[in-house]
Design an enzyme around this catalytic site. Sequence first.
Site, PDB file in Angstrom:
ATOM      1  N   GLU A  48       0.874  -1.179   0.000  1.00 29.29           N
ATOM      2  CA  GLU A  48       0.000   0.000   0.000  1.00 29.29           C
ATOM      3  C   GLU A  48       0.904   1.220   0.000  1.00 29.29           C
ATOM      4  O   GLU A  48       1.633   1.455   0.958  1.00 29.29           O
ATOM      5  CB  GLU A  48      -0.764   0.068   1.330  1.00 29.29           C
ATOM      6  CG  GLU A  48      -2.159  -0.401   1.326  1.00 29.29           C
ATOM      7  CD  GLU A  48      -2.790  -0.158   2.698  1.00 29.29           C
ATOM      8  OE1 GLU A  48      -2.674   0.961   3.233  1.00 29.29           O
ATOM      9  OE2 GLU A  48      -3.369  -1.103   3.227  1.00 29.29           O
ATOM     10  N   ASP A  59      -5.468   9.284  10.114  1.00 31.42           N
ATOM     11  CA  ASP A  59      -4.159   8.782  10.520  1.00 31.42           C
ATOM     12  C   ASP A  59      -3.696   9.321  11.865  1.00 31.42           C
ATOM     13  O   ASP A  59      -3.933  10.469  12.209  1.00 31.42           O
ATOM     14  CB  ASP A  59      -3.131   9.128   9.448  1.00 31.42           C
ATOM     15  CG  ASP A  59      -3.298   8.253   8.222  1.00 31.42           C
ATOM     16  OD1 ASP A  59      -3.333   7.023   8.398  1.00 31.42           O
ATOM     17  OD2 ASP A  59      -3.439   8.801   7.116  1.00 31.42           O
TER      18      ASP A  59
END
Lengths: 262, 398
Positions: A48, A59
């Site tokens: 990824e 995040d």
Amino acid sequence: MRAADAFAKTKAEGRAALVGYLPAGFPTLADSIKAIDIMIDHGADIIELGLPYSDPVMDGPAIQRAADRALAAGFRTRQVFEVAEAVAGRVPIFVMTYWNLVERYGVDAFARDFAASGGAGLITPDLIPDEAEEWLAASDAHELDRVFLVAPSSTDERIAATVAACRGFVYAQSVMGVTGARAATSAAAPKLVERTRAHTELPIGVGLGVRDGDQAAEVASYGDAVIVGSAIVGCYLETDDVPSGHQRLAELTADLAEGVRR
Amino acid sequence: MPQPDVSGHWGEFGGRFVPEALIAALEELDIAHAKALEDPEFQAEFDRLLREYGNLPSPLYRAERLSEEAGVEIWLKREDLNHTGAHKVRNVLGQALLTKRMGKTRVIAETGAGQHGVATATAAAYFGFDCTVYMGEEDTRRQALNVARMRLLGAEVVPVTTGSRTLKDAMNEALREWVATVDHTHYLIGSVGGPHPFPRLVRDYCRGIGDEARAQLLERTGRLPDVVAACVGGGSNAMGAFTAFIDDDVKLYGFEAGGEGVETGRTAAAINSGGIGVLHGARTYVLQDEDGQTKESHSISAGLDYPAVGPEHAHLAATGRAVYEAVTDAEAMDALEKLARTEGIICAIESAHAVAGALRLAPELDPDSIVLVNLSGRGDKDMGTVVDYFGFDKGDQQ
């Protein structure tokens, strides 16, 4: 290569896949390519590539800092295709990206250029299928996988609708919270995977929180793929010495790869 | 009154660009809000709170000397006289009441200069909620007085040290916190931005501004205004002022923070100098670079210093129903001074953008025109900026 190729292999070997995440352009553009090669060499089955973004609301601190560093060094969206092209061929390469960057580049143009660089598909943490009409069309036109997320708070109706829109695999966000290495993985994760499996034959990747081989083994006992991000990014965050970061990454990946093979 | 479609879109704007993990909470909020709107008990309690606690309805005031100078009739909606000093008390009381109704016990909020943080901490104190406010580290230093207010009111203030350490990063942090605590926490968002249903919900709680002003003006003059003017950052006071007039033959003007001028790039005027994009859960106009990375906004007014705008404003701009113009820092400060000297009212620098815009429009209007200006907040909080800007500490007052 598409996700199905990697999962055919891991299924034949009777194990879960290891998915490694790293932002493109971190710690530098060249070293992100090197780091991905290291991950593939040491047992990552799928990569990824994160696309650094100024406002990464899903995040935690590790990935935020990594993205900030890449952007401060001048990272541009189009460079993700260079990285993809450099590492494609051995395992499927996904891009994980916040939606505004794709929309700004042009949804169809992004799909076209990513497919041309050998990419497998996109993982879209802030795009739900309800808003994804243009992406559904572009991913069909350019034969890319599309991975949407399910979460512990998702209703069964939403899980059914989300997996129906997915191609390649499904991303199970295993804890309610941002990305980041945690001491313990979530008790909600096996339950979410079970609920998701009731609606799809697609492999289910489990993300958020795994930091070592033991945790990878635990997640591999119920998930089809173990997704590791913050712990990988952490190899380069605490040091300016990139070669030692590469060394740590090699050891971490080997440990994780051993975990998914237990 | 215009409503978004079932998934929160006004034309191509709005929607929900958030992690799946938040969808369930947004659905819950949407349903709770829709029910509350139709529940007489909720409305009665909201009205009572606004009246007894918020000091509402706010007066509508005919600004005689300012009107004389402008050559049109200017009426000020005095939201600066509300409890906590701005229109924001309407939004926080509405959302706090909804929070209680949903059985949640904690609120979180983002704040730039601290005004929405103070308003949220106020409502949390009133309702007995736990309260955490996210604020850019830089702002916690510049706005120490508001940090003290929030702490005095019992709120926890968390300095945000990520990204550009400004309002947008405080909003990122609040969203991150919300994902992790959504079962017992309500995100009390400060403007008509964010994912559906927030833009609609915040508008519905702020629309009393326009509803009251409409009734007050009709009673006093027998007429509707020709123009409604309001400042636009995220745009809650402007949506609150516009909504009552949206189906009338009334011109709606939103004044964005032009900063040093839209041509300089040091601006916060998202509609006038941004492009269509996705930020903080909605598709709208966003200040962004060629790649879609969010650009830092600039304005002398902290409350307008935000790189996007509420999606309903984006829609009103795209359809031409409302006109959005940029007002520079200098124009706003001139208007602030003019209002102070002609009317004895020190308004917030945010609101001074609306005054400046009205003064700019005036020469093009018929002399018997009525211009309704929403004076969204008071200026006490801005005195530090005022002192620096006019050099009042240097003994060289003009």
